[in-house]
Design a protein around this motif. Structure first.
Motif, PDB file in Angstrom:
ATOM      1  N   LEU A 132      42.765  46.653  43.285  1.00 56.83           N
ATOM      2  CA  LEU A 132      42.692  45.617  42.259  1.00 56.83           C
ATOM      3  C   LEU A 132      43.315  46.055  40.938  1.00 56.83           C
TER       4      LEU A 132
ATOM      5  N   ALA B 180      45.813  43.461  39.432  1.00 54.45           N
ATOM      6  CA  ALA B 180      45.103  42.272  38.961  1.00 54.45           C
ATOM      7  C   ALA B 180      44.379  42.555  37.648  1.00 54.45           C
TER       8      ALA B 180
ATOM      9  N   THR C  49      45.358  39.254  43.308  1.00 50.43           N
ATOM     10  CA  THR C  49      44.093  39.558  43.961  1.00 50.43           C
ATOM     11  C   THR C  49      43.888  38.561  45.100  1.00 50.43           C
TER      12      THR C  49
ATOM     13  N   ARG D 251      46.808  41.669  51.167  1.00 51.74           N
ATOM     14  CA  ARG D 251      46.344  42.684  50.218  1.00 51.74           C
ATOM     15  C   ARG D 251      45.074  43.392  50.700  1.00 51.74           C
TER      16      ARG D 251
END
Length: 278
Positions: free
Chosen positions: A38, A41, A50, A89
């Motif tokens: 993360l 993000a 994300t 992701r």
């Protein structure tokens, strides 16, 4: 890795071995844990870096309420597979399912299970050294890769001596290519490569200058990135024989940007690369 949590998602579904479970239905509670990097993000404050929680919720809701399974094992597997297939992701997912109204005589809170599924991605690295004991530096870097619990080194090329590029007033390099499978996210793998360089005391003094170790990510599955932290495929890799020749040895069928690696290697001229036995 970082983690996104979705807890106590409540649904009404029709899953079970008994006929009445398929007809009457019952409550199901689902917990989802998503493991991913993360970092971007957090820096960009951009939802596209994300996973959108609402999208995950709706996906789980559709599976639990619109499909029917005899076993919650199969339900959990379906949820995990959908998440890994939909959200590139996400590197690992944990799914927990609870049945508080299971048709069992007795006193209990719920019956349930937890499964964990991990994405394995194939990546390729280029390692090089032209200071000190070059072979020892490279071997130590490979060993550090092998020591990581989320990295499986699958192939290591031969050693190649290559002339320096850019800054030529330095010793020749020793280079190899490495194929690995990993559940690390791209930026987590980058952090570990930087950690290896730090352990081996890499110093960045002159651009393209002498260095005790280079650990570069060339390719990471189908992942593409162009930012200040990480560019994949590695920039200019297809112009560098010291990268492409070792890579071709361990991955002769590889395609990069829709070009066959053999074609790329055959097009390279002017840079001397010599395979050596050490």
């Amino acid at each position: 890795m970082d983690k996104i949590l979705l807890k106590n998602l409540a649904f009404y579904g029709y899953h079970g071995v008994l006929p009445e479970e398929n007809v009457l239905g019952q409550k199901f509670f689902v917990d989802i844990e998503l493991f991913l990097d993360l970092c971007k993000a957090g820096i960009s404050d951009d939802v596209h870096e994300t996973v959108n929680y609402a999208d995950v919720y709706q996906m789980v809701k559709n599976v639990v309420e619109n499909k029917r399974f005899k076993l919650i094992e199969a339900l959990a597997e379906a949820i995990a597979n959908l998440i890994l297939n939909k959200f590139s992701r996400v590197q690992e997912v944990i799914v927990q399912i609870r049945k508080p109204e299971a048709p069992v005589n007795g006193i209990f809170d719920y019956f349930g299970l937890t499964i964990k599924r991990t994405r394995k991605v194939k990546a390729y690295l280029s390692l090089g050294s032209n200071l000190g004991d070059k072979k020892a530096n490279i071997d130590q870097a490979v060993e550090l890769l092998r020591n990581h619990e989320h990295i499986n080194v699958t192939k290591v090329s031969s050693y190649y001596e290559t002339e320096p590029v850019g800054y030529t007033e330095q010793d020749w390099f020793l280079n190899i290519a490495v194929e690995l499978e990993t559940s690390l996210a791209p930026y987590s793998l980058l952090k570990y490569c930087n950690f290896i360089e730090k352990v081996l005391k890499r110093e960045r003094v002159i651009k393209w200058g002498p260095r005790i170790i280079d650990v570069d990510i060339l390719l990471y599955g189908d992942f593409r990135s162009e930012d200040e932290l990480l560019t994949i495929p590695h920039p200019r890799m297809m112009e560098r024989a010291f990268v492409m020749v070792p890579l071709y040895e361990i991955a002769p069928e590889l395609e990069i940007n829709k070009r066959n690696i053999k074609e790329i290697v055959e097009s390279l001229t002017g840079e001397e690369v010599r395979k050596v036995d050490l």
